[in-house]
Design an enzyme around this catalytic site. Structure first.
Site, PDB file in Angstrom:
ATOM      1  N   ARG A  12       0.855  -1.197   0.000  1.00 45.64           N
ATOM      2  CA  ARG A  12       0.000   0.000   0.000  1.00 45.64           C
ATOM      3  C   ARG A  12       0.892   1.249   0.000  1.00 45.64           C
ATOM      4  O   ARG A  12       1.068   1.883  -1.023  1.00 45.64           O
ATOM      5  CB  ARG A  12      -0.942  -0.006   1.214  1.00 45.64           C
ATOM      6  CG  ARG A  12      -2.073   1.008   1.123  1.00 45.64           C
ATOM      7  CD  ARG A  12      -1.670   2.437   1.427  1.00 45.64           C
ATOM      8  NE  ARG A  12      -1.227   2.625   2.809  1.00 45.64           N
ATOM      9  CZ  ARG A  12      -0.762   3.780   3.283  1.00 45.64           C
ATOM     10  NH1 ARG A  12      -0.660   4.846   2.490  1.00 45.64           N
ATOM     11  NH2 ARG A  12      -0.373   3.892   4.526  1.00 45.64           N
ATOM     12  N   ARG A 134      -9.570  -0.527  12.192  1.00 49.66           N
ATOM     13  CA  ARG A 134      -8.656   0.472  12.755  1.00 49.66           C
ATOM     14  C   ARG A 134      -9.061   1.846  12.293  1.00 49.66           C
ATOM     15  O   ARG A 134      -9.455   2.048  11.144  1.00 49.66           O
ATOM     16  CB  ARG A 134      -7.230   0.202  12.274  1.00 49.66           C
ATOM     17  CG  ARG A 134      -6.242   1.234  12.774  1.00 49.66           C
ATOM     18  CD  ARG A 134      -5.068   1.414  11.826  1.00 49.66           C
ATOM     19  NE  ARG A 134      -5.410   2.201  10.651  1.00 49.66           N
ATOM     20  CZ  ARG A 134      -4.514   2.675   9.773  1.00 49.66           C
ATOM     21  NH1 ARG A 134      -3.238   2.385   9.918  1.00 49.66           N
ATOM     22  NH2 ARG A 134      -4.895   3.388   8.734  1.00 49.66           N
ATOM     23  N   SER A 136      -7.256   5.624  11.971  1.00 46.40           N
ATOM     24  CA  SER A 136      -5.968   6.302  12.105  1.00 46.40           C
ATOM     25  C   SER A 136      -6.073   7.768  11.735  1.00 46.40           C
ATOM     26  O   SER A 136      -6.882   8.168  10.904  1.00 46.40           O
ATOM     27  CB  SER A 136      -4.928   5.630  11.204  1.00 46.40           C
ATOM     28  OG  SER A 136      -3.677   6.283  11.356  1.00 46.40           O
ATOM     29  N   THR A 169       2.892  11.712   9.179  1.00 46.10           N
ATOM     30  CA  THR A 169       2.696  11.772   7.734  1.00 46.10           C
ATOM     31  C   THR A 169       3.792  12.540   7.008  1.00 46.10           C
ATOM     32  O   THR A 169       4.171  12.202   5.895  1.00 46.10           O
ATOM     33  CB  THR A 169       1.319  12.403   7.444  1.00 46.10           C
ATOM     34  OG1 THR A 169       0.340  11.609   8.121  1.00 46.10           O
ATOM     35  CG2 THR A 169       0.997  12.469   5.966  1.00 46.10           C
ATOM     36  N   HIS A 196       2.751   4.762  12.366  1.00 45.03           N
ATOM     37  CA  HIS A 196       3.146   4.817  10.960  1.00 45.03           C
ATOM     38  C   HIS A 196       4.049   6.038  10.823  1.00 45.03           C
ATOM     39  O   HIS A 196       3.593   7.161  11.038  1.00 45.03           O
ATOM     40  CB  HIS A 196       1.880   4.956  10.099  1.00 45.03           C
ATOM     41  CG  HIS A 196       2.121   5.150   8.642  1.00 45.03           C
ATOM     42  ND1 HIS A 196       2.012   4.126   7.731  1.00 45.03           N
ATOM     43  CD2 HIS A 196       2.452   6.267   7.915  1.00 45.03           C
ATOM     44  CE1 HIS A 196       2.256   4.594   6.502  1.00 45.03           C
ATOM     45  NE2 HIS A 196       2.523   5.889   6.598  1.00 45.03           N
ATOM     46  N   HIS A 198       6.932   8.361   8.649  1.00 42.20           N
ATOM     47  CA  HIS A 198       7.708   8.693   7.450  1.00 42.20           C
ATOM     48  C   HIS A 198       9.129   9.103   7.834  1.00 42.20           C
ATOM     49  O   HIS A 198       9.436   9.319   9.010  1.00 42.20           O
ATOM     50  CB  HIS A 198       6.977   9.772   6.636  1.00 42.20           C
ATOM     51  CG  HIS A 198       5.908   9.155   5.776  1.00 42.20           C
ATOM     52  ND1 HIS A 198       6.087   8.875   4.452  1.00 42.20           N
ATOM     53  CD2 HIS A 198       4.662   8.713   6.094  1.00 42.20           C
ATOM     54  CE1 HIS A 198       4.989   8.296   3.968  1.00 42.20           C
ATOM     55  NE2 HIS A 198       4.110   8.188   4.947  1.00 42.20           N
ATOM     56  N   HIS A 293      40.095  -1.551  13.367  1.00 38.40           N
ATOM     57  CA  HIS A 293      38.835  -2.304  13.349  1.00 38.40           C
ATOM     58  C   HIS A 293      39.065  -3.751  12.925  1.00 38.40           C
ATOM     59  O   HIS A 293      38.588  -4.689  13.564  1.00 38.40           O
ATOM     60  CB  HIS A 293      37.841  -1.656  12.378  1.00 38.40           C
ATOM     61  CG  HIS A 293      37.237  -0.394  12.905  1.00 38.40           C
ATOM     62  ND1 HIS A 293      35.880  -0.180  12.930  1.00 38.40           N
ATOM     63  CD2 HIS A 293      37.799   0.708  13.434  1.00 38.40           C
ATOM     64  CE1 HIS A 293      35.637   1.014  13.445  1.00 38.40           C
ATOM     65  NE2 HIS A 293      36.786   1.567  13.754  1.00 38.40           N
TER      66      HIS A 293
END
Ligand code: HCA
Ligand code: CU
Length: 383
Positions: A12, A134, A136, A169, A196, A198, A293
């Site tokens: 999605r 749900r 949201s 968002t 959720h 971003h 290292h």
């Protein structure tokens, strides 16, 4: 963290990635691969988006995979009807909540948002009492906390929703903020929270961790983090977080060695490279270079590794043909070639590699030739 459920939304949010144009077969293939990896919850594009979106959702929902398939939909009756008819087991409804997005999208004030969500929620419950539902909020982190609670508190009291989503968002939230908002909503509503996030300022993985620590039981991911703009929390990133906290549980919950192939497959399907610095599958994620290292890594790889590449079916690389190399790396390479060189010779070869390396990195063949020269000069044959 061991109780966090991943809701993967490659099918999605991932489809909203600028480069993604997945065929129906590709989506089904990814659904299978995600399920085999251990994902139990998949989000798909709204079946109301287009005829093929509807067919694809129905196909994935009907594939008999051991997963819950959730359709991502707007708070509209039509979207609900089309989604339920496609046979999905869950509906992920979303509504814009911040002042700027409310104005730019549905135009509703906060009390109307609550009324709409409640009305559509009741409609869903009448039509499909057992569907997992749900609600949201889009753009929850650019929304006054008051507005947020004025939506979530009344909605949680209606007992219509199985989860409440909180979306970053625009990907500009920081972990402290995520922790505060998720913690508050989770405590005050007593309803499971889904996060959720971003990645616009690069915090998506850290924010997912903060959300989980603050009580979010569900986290959204996509493979490689693909999504709108530069995407969201990556699946491999969240898996790395879970693994770093508890390798054993993570190994038992997920088929970790299948993850790199899944990432490369999504990159190929989307027509992009796997980013060189990607968590876990980036080309250099397990490359060691500096002499200090490499010396320690030869003794114990955990010295400079948070994740054991072998658990993911991956190898570590140790680069030795450069000016930062160390004599331990040269020793290990010469032993692999069958030489047993005295320390003075090893140090001499190391000096030559460094000098030559100042003019640019050397191929492994060049390093091998320098080792062979030094062995010959010292009258030392390969054993
Ligand atoms: C979008 C919507 C969304 C929704 C997230 C959610 C977002 O902008 O495409 O359903 O919780 O980032 O807000 O992906
Ligand atoms: Cu999103």
């Amino acid at each position: 963290l061991e109780n966090v459920t991943i809701i993967d939304t490659t099918l999605r949010e991932g489809e909203q990635f600028a480069r993604a144009d997945f065929s129906s077969d590709a989506k089904l293939e990814l659904a299978h691969a995600l399920s085999e990896f251990g994902i139990t919850f998949l989000e798909v594009t709204s079946p109301a988006a287009s005829p093929r979106s509807r067919d694809d959702a129905a196909r994935i929902a009907g594939a008999n995979l051991p997963v819950t398939v959730a359709a991502h939909i707007r708070c509209h009756r039509d979207d609900v009807d089309i989604a339920l008819d496609s046979g999905v087991g869950a509906l992920n409804m979303v509504m814009a909540i911040s002042p700027i997005l409310r104005r730019a999208s549905h135009g509703q004030a906060i009390p109307e948002v609550v009324r709409t969500a409640a009305e559509i929620g009741e409609y869903v419950r009448k039509r499909a009492p057992d569907v997992i539902l749900r609600f949201s909020s889009e753009d929850a982190f650019r929304c006054p906390l008051n507005d947020l609670l004025n939506v979530y508190l009344p909605l949680s009291e209606l007992k219509l929703f199985d989860r409440l989503g909180i979306a970053d968002t625009t990907g500009a939230a920081t972990p402290d903020r995520v922790s505060e908002v998720v913690g508050l909503v989770s405590r005050l509503t007593g309803t499971p929270v889904e996060f959720h996030g971003h990645n616009d300022i690069g915090c998506a993985i850290a924010n997912a961790h903060a959300a989980a620590m603050a009580g979010a039981g569900y986290i959204n991911t996509t493979v490689l983090g693909i999504g709108e703009r530069n995407g969201i929390t990556s699946l491999e990133g969240l898996i790395a977080v879970l693994y770093a906290a508890d390798p054993e549980t993570t190994r038992s919950r997920f088929d970790l060695p299948t993850l790199p192939a899944l990432c490369h497959r999504v990159a190929a399907l989307a027509g992009v490279e796997v980013p060189f610095n990607d968590v876990l599958v980036g080309e250099t994620a397990f490359s060691h270079k500096a002499g200090l290292h490499t010396k320690a890594v030869y003794n114990d790889p955990r010295a400079y590794e948070a994740l054991d590449p072998a658990d993911f079916g991956l190898d570590r690389q140790i680069s030795i043909g450069h000016r930062l190399t160390g004599w331990n790396a040269i020793r290990v390479r010469s032993e692999a070639l069958g030489y047993s060189l005295p320390l003075a010779v090893l140090k001499a070869v190391t000096r030559r590699v460094k000098e030559a390396g100042d003019g640019g990195d050397l191929s492994i063949e060049t390093v091998d030739a320098l080792i062979a020269d030094a062995a010959r000069e010292g009258g030392l044959a390969a054993g």
